[in-house]
Scaffold this active site. Structure first.
Site, PDB file in Angstrom:
ATOM      1  CG  ASP A  35      -0.591  -0.174   2.520  1.00  0.00           C
ATOM      2  OD1 ASP A  35       0.639  -0.323   2.728  1.00  0.00           O
ATOM      3  OD2 ASP A  35      -1.442  -0.138   3.440  1.00  0.00           O
ATOM      4  N   GLY A 123      -3.921  -6.906  18.581  1.00  0.00           N
ATOM      5  CA  GLY A 123      -2.642  -7.579  18.387  1.00  0.00           C
ATOM      6  C   GLY A 123      -2.736  -8.804  17.500  1.00  0.00           C
ATOM      7  N   GLY A 125      -3.409  -8.593  14.215  1.00  0.00           N
ATOM      8  CA  GLY A 125      -3.241  -8.196  12.817  1.00  0.00           C
ATOM      9  C   GLY A 125      -4.576  -7.965  12.131  1.00  0.00           C
ATOM     10  CB  SER A 127      -6.557  -3.244  11.129  1.00  0.00           C
ATOM     11  OG  SER A 127      -6.123  -1.909  11.081  1.00  0.00           O
ATOM     12  CB  SER A 128      -8.106  -3.051  17.053  1.00  0.00           C
ATOM     13  OG  SER A 128      -6.761  -3.063  17.415  1.00  0.00           O
ATOM     14  CD  GLU A 161      -2.393   3.536  12.493  1.00  0.00           C
ATOM     15  OE1 GLU A 161      -3.633   3.505  12.557  1.00  0.00           O
ATOM     16  OE2 GLU A 161      -1.679   2.564  12.797  1.00  0.00           O
ATOM     17  CG  ASP A 173      -4.507  -1.513   8.216  1.00  0.00           C
ATOM     18  OD1 ASP A 173      -4.394  -2.432   7.392  1.00  0.00           O
ATOM     19  OD2 ASP A 173      -3.614  -1.222   9.032  1.00  0.00           O
ATOM     20  CE1 TYR A 222       3.488  -1.640   7.976  1.00  0.00           C
ATOM     21  CE2 TYR A 222       4.104   0.669   8.181  1.00  0.00           C
ATOM     22  CZ  TYR A 222       3.339  -0.324   7.594  1.00  0.00           C
ATOM     23  OH  TYR A 222       2.450   0.005   6.609  1.00  0.00           O
TER      24      TYR A 222
HETATM   25  C1  GLA Z   1      -0.172  -2.846   8.389  1.00  0.00           C
HETATM   26  C2  GLA Z   1      -0.375  -1.418   7.886  1.00  0.00           C
HETATM   27  C3  GLA Z   1      -0.949  -1.415   6.458  1.00  0.00           C
HETATM   28  C4  GLA Z   1      -0.134  -2.298   5.537  1.00  0.00           C
HETATM   29  C5  GLA Z   1       0.110  -3.670   6.161  1.00  0.00           C
HETATM   30  C6  GLA Z   1       1.061  -4.508   5.365  1.00  0.00           C
HETATM   31  O1  GLA Z   1      -1.402  -3.480   8.535  1.00  0.00           O
HETATM   32  O2  GLA Z   1      -1.220  -0.715   8.756  1.00  0.00           O
HETATM   33  O3  GLA Z   1      -1.033  -0.090   5.977  1.00  0.00           O
HETATM   34  O4  GLA Z   1       1.071  -1.671   5.192  1.00  0.00           O
HETATM   35  O5  GLA Z   1       0.639  -3.562   7.478  1.00  0.00           O
HETATM   36  O6  GLA Z   1       0.546  -4.796   4.120  1.00  0.00           O
END
Ligand code: GLA
Length: 383
Positions: A35, A123, A125, A127-128, A161, A173, A222
């Protein structure tokens, strides 16, 4: 959820909220770390998420309670507003959204009371963070009498964010939480960005195995991947990695440090896999989709190096299990969860076999969720 949320709000603030909003968590289906490189990605909103209730109050302050924090956190909404730390850090997503509203020419409440409740495991993955950003954006704009477009809410969440919370995430997300639709995936061309929904073939099932592991340095890792990708694009002479082709990458391989080459190759090939998955979905070929999902994981494992021994083990088990089309880590990586695409025949007994193998190897149990797709962020009537 709504009744519990109302109880929570009344208990903390002694009155009724004037707005309620909810936003879903998401599964990253395929398009790992594409992304922020200007690429494409497919995600699914799930039938779990975060609910928020709010009302405007006088006094230039915000008060927050949450399902995970019964104590009220109060923050002055004035020139001193800054990122919160320690056990107050969970309000940064909400504060970030409030802080960024003027950037989108949106009015905001001068003060408010706010409660949230989640049925999303954090936690994992899923995306809370995007779910709370989208629900907060809807609620705070409604309090101010604003009705922004969905794409504005999505960008607002990401900006909060990136700039307030301080994570250089892309738009996946927030885009999926905003544009999700039941029985569909959300396709995002992150450059525009533009958003579309793609029907999911019947008999596509999602299982998520949450390892409850998280690399201690996950945010820094990240950010490091983000930096490595930008360096690779620069060395290739393109604005973003989405502008590079596999041929260009190979032609310029000698000018790239090996590490940046591996990161770039993952991203460039992953964008190709997203297109291949879209084509296979249109044909209803779930087996082909599944092979691409597992290939995505292998690329994370060996090229992008954002997997872990626990995630690799789960993918190995799932890829060999009957009725599983494919499996991959979902989200940023460095811990978290694996997502499997299965047929409807895959059930609790098969999931249990995977859990047992994992427990024998790591001495801990992953949490298992059989998830359905769900709808995107929305305001919910209070009454
Ligand atoms: C997290 C980030 C996203 C994306 C993913 C990996 O979820 O929030 O924007 O980069 O990692 O694809």
């Amino acid at each position: 959820m709504k009744d519990l949320l109302l109880q929570k709000f009344r208990a903390a603030f002694g009155g009724e909220p004037t707005v309620i909003a909810r936003a879903p968590g998401r599964i990253e289906f395929i398009g790992n770390h594409t992304d922020y490189n200007g690429g494409t990605v497919l995600g699914a909103a799930i039938d779990r998420g975060i609910w928020v209730a709010a009302r405007a109050v006088e006094g230039g302050r915000a008060q927050f309670v949450s399902g995970h924090s019964p104590a009220v956190v109060e923050v002055a909404l004035d020139g001193t507003l800054s990122k919160q730390t320690g056990d107050r850090a969970w309000v940064n997503y909400q504060l970030g959204v409030w802080a960024k509203l003027p950037d989108f020419a949106l009015r905001r409440p001068a003060g408010f009371q706010f409660a949230d409740l989640s049925d999303l495991p954090s936690g994992a993955g899923l995306s809370s963070s995007a779910a709370i950003e989208l629900a907060t954006g809807l609620a705070l704009t409604a309090l101010a009498g604003e009705h922004p477009e969905r794409v504005t809410l999505v960008k607002l969440g990401r900006k909060a964010e990136n700039e307030f919370v301080g994570v250089p995430c892309g738009i996946l997300d927030q885009g999926v939480s905003g544009f999700g639709q039941r029985d569909h995936l959300v396709f995002i061309d992150c450059r525009g960005p533009s958003f579309a929904t793609v029907p999911l073939p019947a008999d596509a099932h999602f299982w998520v195995f949450n390892t409850h592991t998280k690399h201690a340095l996950v945010d820094g890792l990240y950010a490091a991947r983000h930096r490595e990708c930008m360096e690779a694009a620069q060395a290739l002479g393109v604005p973003l990695l989405a502008d590079a082709t596999p041929a260009l990458l190979e032609a310029k391989r000698a000018v790239l440090p090996e590490l940046n080459y591996k990161r770039a190759r993952h991203v460039i090939e992953e964008i190709g896999r997203v297109a291949a998955v879209r084509a296979a979905l249109a044909q209803g070929e779930l087996a082909a989709v599944g092979r691409l999902l597992t290939a995505s994981h292998r690329s994370s494992q060996t090229l992008f190096e954002n997997s872990t021994a626990e995630l690799d083990f789960l993918v190995d088990q799932l890829a060999a299990a009957p009725h599983v089309h494919g499996a991959r880590l979902t989200g940023g990586g460095f811990g978290g969860a694996v997502m499997a695409l299965t047929s409807g025949v895959f059930g609790a007994a098969q999931a249990e076999a995977v859990v047992a193998a994992y427990a024998a190897r790591f001495g801990a149990q992953p949490a298992v969720l059989h998830l359905k797709t769900g709808s995107g962020a929305e305001l919910v009537p209070v009454g």
